[in-house]
Write a protein that holds these residues in place. Structure first.
Motif, mmCIF file in Angstrom:
data_model
loop_
_atom_site.group_PDB
_atom_site.id
_atom_site.type_symbol
_atom_site.label_atom_id
_atom_site.label_comp_id
_atom_site.label_asym_id
_atom_site.label_seq_id
_atom_site.Cartn_x
_atom_site.Cartn_y
_atom_site.Cartn_z
ATOM 1 N N SER A 82 0.718 -1.111 0.116
ATOM 2 C CA SER A 82 -0.191 0.150 -0.026
ATOM 3 C C SER A 82 0.871 1.310 0.182
ATOM 4 N N SER A 83 2.143 1.116 0.408
ATOM 5 C CA SER A 83 3.125 2.229 0.430
ATOM 6 C C SER A 83 3.658 2.565 -0.884
ATOM 7 N N GLY A 84 3.437 1.667 -1.766
ATOM 8 C CA GLY A 84 4.045 1.528 -3.250
ATOM 9 C C GLY A 84 5.497 1.229 -3.220
ATOM 10 N N PHE A 85 6.068 0.504 -2.232
ATOM 11 C CA PHE A 85 7.608 0.262 -2.002
ATOM 12 C C PHE A 85 7.864 -0.768 -3.236
ATOM 13 N N ASP A 86 9.190 -0.773 -3.796
ATOM 14 C CA ASP A 86 9.411 -1.782 -4.874
ATOM 15 C C ASP A 86 9.765 -3.182 -4.205
ATOM 16 N N VAL A 87 9.613 -4.042 -4.743
ATOM 17 C CA VAL A 87 9.617 -5.639 -4.128
ATOM 18 C C VAL A 87 10.977 -5.650 -3.732
ATOM 19 N N THR A 88 12.044 -5.050 -4.117
ATOM 20 C CA THR A 88 13.464 -5.303 -3.685
ATOM 21 C C THR A 88 13.942 -4.418 -2.702
ATOM 22 N N ASP A 89 12.890 -3.205 -2.334
ATOM 23 C CA ASP A 89 13.236 -2.252 -1.275
ATOM 24 C C ASP A 89 13.451 -3.008 0.134
ATOM 25 N N LYS A 90 14.647 -2.493 0.760
ATOM 26 C CA LYS A 90 14.693 -2.801 2.322
ATOM 27 C C LYS A 90 14.109 -1.717 3.260
ATOM 28 N N VAL A 91 13.686 -2.036 4.303
ATOM 29 C CA VAL A 91 12.992 -1.653 5.344
ATOM 30 C C VAL A 91 13.307 -1.837 6.712
ATOM 31 N N TYR A 92 13.060 -0.897 7.408
ATOM 32 C CA TYR A 92 12.803 -0.953 8.942
ATOM 33 C C TYR A 92 11.416 -1.164 9.471
ATOM 34 N N VAL A 93 11.144 -2.055 10.331
ATOM 35 C CA VAL A 93 9.755 -2.140 10.759
ATOM 36 C C VAL A 93 9.744 -1.870 12.254
ATOM 37 N N GLN A 149 11.532 -12.514 5.587
ATOM 38 C CA GLN A 149 10.434 -12.431 4.572
ATOM 39 C C GLN A 149 9.944 -11.185 4.225
ATOM 40 N N THR A 150 10.354 -10.280 4.789
ATOM 41 C CA THR A 150 9.592 -8.890 4.564
ATOM 42 C C THR A 150 11.039 -7.894 3.954
ATOM 43 N N GLU A 175 -5.446 -4.284 11.596
ATOM 44 C CA GLU A 175 -6.166 -5.109 12.261
ATOM 45 C C GLU A 175 -5.349 -6.303 13.008
ATOM 46 N N TRP A 176 -5.894 -6.503 14.552
ATOM 47 C CA TRP A 176 -5.065 -7.793 15.125
ATOM 48 C C TRP A 176 -6.082 -8.199 16.066
ATOM 49 N N ASN A 177 -6.197 -9.597 16.136
ATOM 50 C CA ASN A 177 -7.085 -10.155 16.978
ATOM 51 C C ASN A 177 -8.591 -9.469 16.844
ATOM 52 N N GLU A 178 -8.907 -9.108 18.118
ATOM 53 C CA GLU A 178 -10.245 -8.431 18.153
ATOM 54 C C GLU A 178 -10.069 -7.098 17.959
ATOM 55 N N GLY A 179 -9.080 -6.604 17.896
ATOM 56 C CA GLY A 179 -8.646 -5.079 17.835
ATOM 57 C C GLY A 179 -7.843 -4.609 16.656
ATOM 58 N N THR A 180 -7.044 -3.632 17.161
ATOM 59 C CA THR A 180 -5.755 -3.171 16.280
ATOM 60 C C THR A 180 -4.504 -2.969 17.023
ATOM 61 N N ILE A 181 -3.291 -2.829 16.231
ATOM 62 C CA ILE A 181 -2.000 -2.380 16.644
ATOM 63 C C ILE A 181 -1.643 -1.387 15.460
ATOM 64 N N ARG A 182 -0.332 -1.114 15.625
ATOM 65 C CA ARG A 182 0.178 0.110 14.532
ATOM 66 C C ARG A 182 1.630 -0.597 14.246
ATOM 67 N N ILE A 183 1.830 -0.401 12.873
ATOM 68 C CA ILE A 183 3.089 -0.856 12.431
ATOM 69 C C ILE A 183 3.426 0.364 11.588
ATOM 70 N N LYS A 184 4.701 0.724 11.893
ATOM 71 C CA LYS A 184 5.432 1.516 10.945
ATOM 72 C C LYS A 184 6.500 0.804 9.925
ATOM 73 N N VAL A 185 6.610 1.095 8.673
ATOM 74 C CA VAL A 185 7.328 0.303 7.891
ATOM 75 C C VAL A 185 8.166 1.572 7.120
ATOM 76 N N THR A 186 9.407 1.623 7.225
ATOM 77 C CA THR A 186 10.383 2.957 6.694
ATOM 78 C C THR A 186 11.062 2.086 5.845
ATOM 79 N N ARG A 187 11.291 2.831 4.439
ATOM 80 C CA ARG A 187 11.999 2.436 3.543
ATOM 81 C C ARG A 187 13.602 2.961 3.825
#
Length: 391
Positions: A321-332, A358-359, A379-391
């Motif tokens: 959804s962030s438009g990253f290229d399949v080969t881009d390295k990231v920090y999670v 894997q990511t 979404e996570w289980n019955e609620g939500t969490i937050r995840i930041k993915v930085t290229r």
């Protein structure tokens, strides 16, 4: 294929050097060619259409392409990747030709998108069956793998355990030695598809799996109408050993002779229905001559691996959804509190490296929700969490 610069005119990888999955779909394709051409010759258009539909949907899309995703997305154009492209290309071109008489416009578009230098699919000859590449043993083996996979996935749905959560074991009772040998050859493929760690083949199910059998009055009644009351009574007394023998007869393609005072009754596939009772901690399914038991006990280690797989799914969705290229390295960075935070932290303690690999992440860290800032909510289980993915 366009990104890789795939050239369909490149020298073909010899069939003997292609992986089994490629040889299987080519074998099935040539069986399809033979059957579809025969149907057209007989003016049976409906049969031809259904054969093509089943091949494309069940075998090419839901099996071959799905199992080959990692091959198509591999980093380098090696022999394995070239074989995958060439095989799929051959299949699609043949399908365009086979289906052209009944889907003329769509198949012309498909054909012209694939083949350069041709005016129309309607100006080329029908494919010709190559008997030398048909391998019935291989087709049977893969059909067993597809059937077993479908049954285990159905048991997962019944238990509401999604396929990203690993399970420990399946048990497959095998009465026929040949079926066992065939299943052994595709065991790893089945396990990978259903996300189960181990498969055990057993010959004696006594005390482990309880099977039930009931007659199909519709089919048996046409032949043994006067004996149906006696047949129904006999079915109620059949032992587990006899039910296994009936299944073995079905697996070998022969009928089972049931001796009754009023005369012998030959039971063929479709003359009965065999089901199995679930066991504590296990779910059991029977379909025709095949029975499978699935261990649905989830240990702490399996739970942690399942959490890791769920995290991978969420991270990959964010990459996309962030438009990253399949080969881009990231920090999670993953932000969660309470029980969610505890299970994620426990999982990352053992599987952070797996999630990172894997990511394409250089690091995967857990942090309190208060530090999330503008990190996307997932979404996570019955609620939500937050995840930041930085290229």
């Amino acid at each position: 294929a366009n990104i890789d610069g795939f050239d369909p005119k490149a020298e073909a990888v010899p069939m003997s050097e292609r992986p089994e999955i490629d040889r299987w779909v080519i074998s099935l394709l040539n069986t399809l060619v033979k059957d579809v051409v025969a149907a057209y010759e007989d003016y049976d258009i409906t049969a031809a259409g259904r054969l093509i539909q089943d091949f494309v949907c069940d075998h090419v899309s839901n099996w071959y392409v799905r199992l080959g995703r990692k091959r198509f997305w591999g980093g380098t154009m090696d022999t394995d990747k070239l074989s995958a492209y060439q095989t799929l290309y051959q299949v699609l071109v043949a399908v365009a030709k086979l289906a052209a008489p009944i889907a003329p416009f769509f198949m012309d578009r498909l054909f012209l998108d694939l083949v350069e230098g041709e005016e129309s699919v309607h100006y080329v000859a029908m494919p010709v069956c190559d008997e030398t590449v048909i391998d019935k043993d291989l087709e049977e083996r893969m059909a067993l793998a597809q059937r077993a996979t479908s049954m285990v996935l159905a048991l997962r749905r019944k238990a509401e355990i999604n396929v990203r959560k690993p399970l420990s074991k399946i048990i497959i009772p095998v009465i026929d030695a040949r079926v066992k040998d065939q299943l052994e050859l595709v065991k790893n493929l089945i396990l990978n598809e259903v996300n189960v760690k181990e498969a055990e083949f057993i010959s004696d199910t006594t005390g482990l799996i309880t099977k039930k059998i009931k007659p199909n009055f519709k089919t048996l009644g046409k032949i043994y109408g006067k004996q149906m009351k006696e047949i129904a009574a006999a079915f109620g007394t059949l032992s587990q050993e006899v039910i296994n023998e009936i299944q073995a007869a079905e697996a070998s393609g022969t009928g089972y002779v049931l001796a009754l005072p009023s005369g012998d009754v030959t039971l063929n596939a479709g003359d009965y229905e065999i089901s199995s009772e679930d066991m504590p901690g296990w779910l059991v399914a029977t379909e025709g001559a095949m029975t499978i038991a699935l261990d649905i006990t989830i240990t702490e280690a399996l739970k942690q691996e399942g959490v890791a797989r769920e995290l991978i799914n969420r991270i990959q969705n964010l990459r996309k959804s962030s438009g990253f290229d399949v080969t881009d390295k990231v920090y999670v960075k993953i932000f969660a509190d309470g029980e969610d935070g505890e299970e994620i932290a426990a999982s990352l303690a053992n599987f952070a490296g797996y999630v990172a690999a894997q990511t394409l992440a250089l690091s995967v860290e857990a942090a309190p929700l208060a530090e999330a800032g503008d990190a996307p909510e997932v979404e996570w289980n019955e609620g939500t969490i937050r995840i930041k993915v930085t290229r």
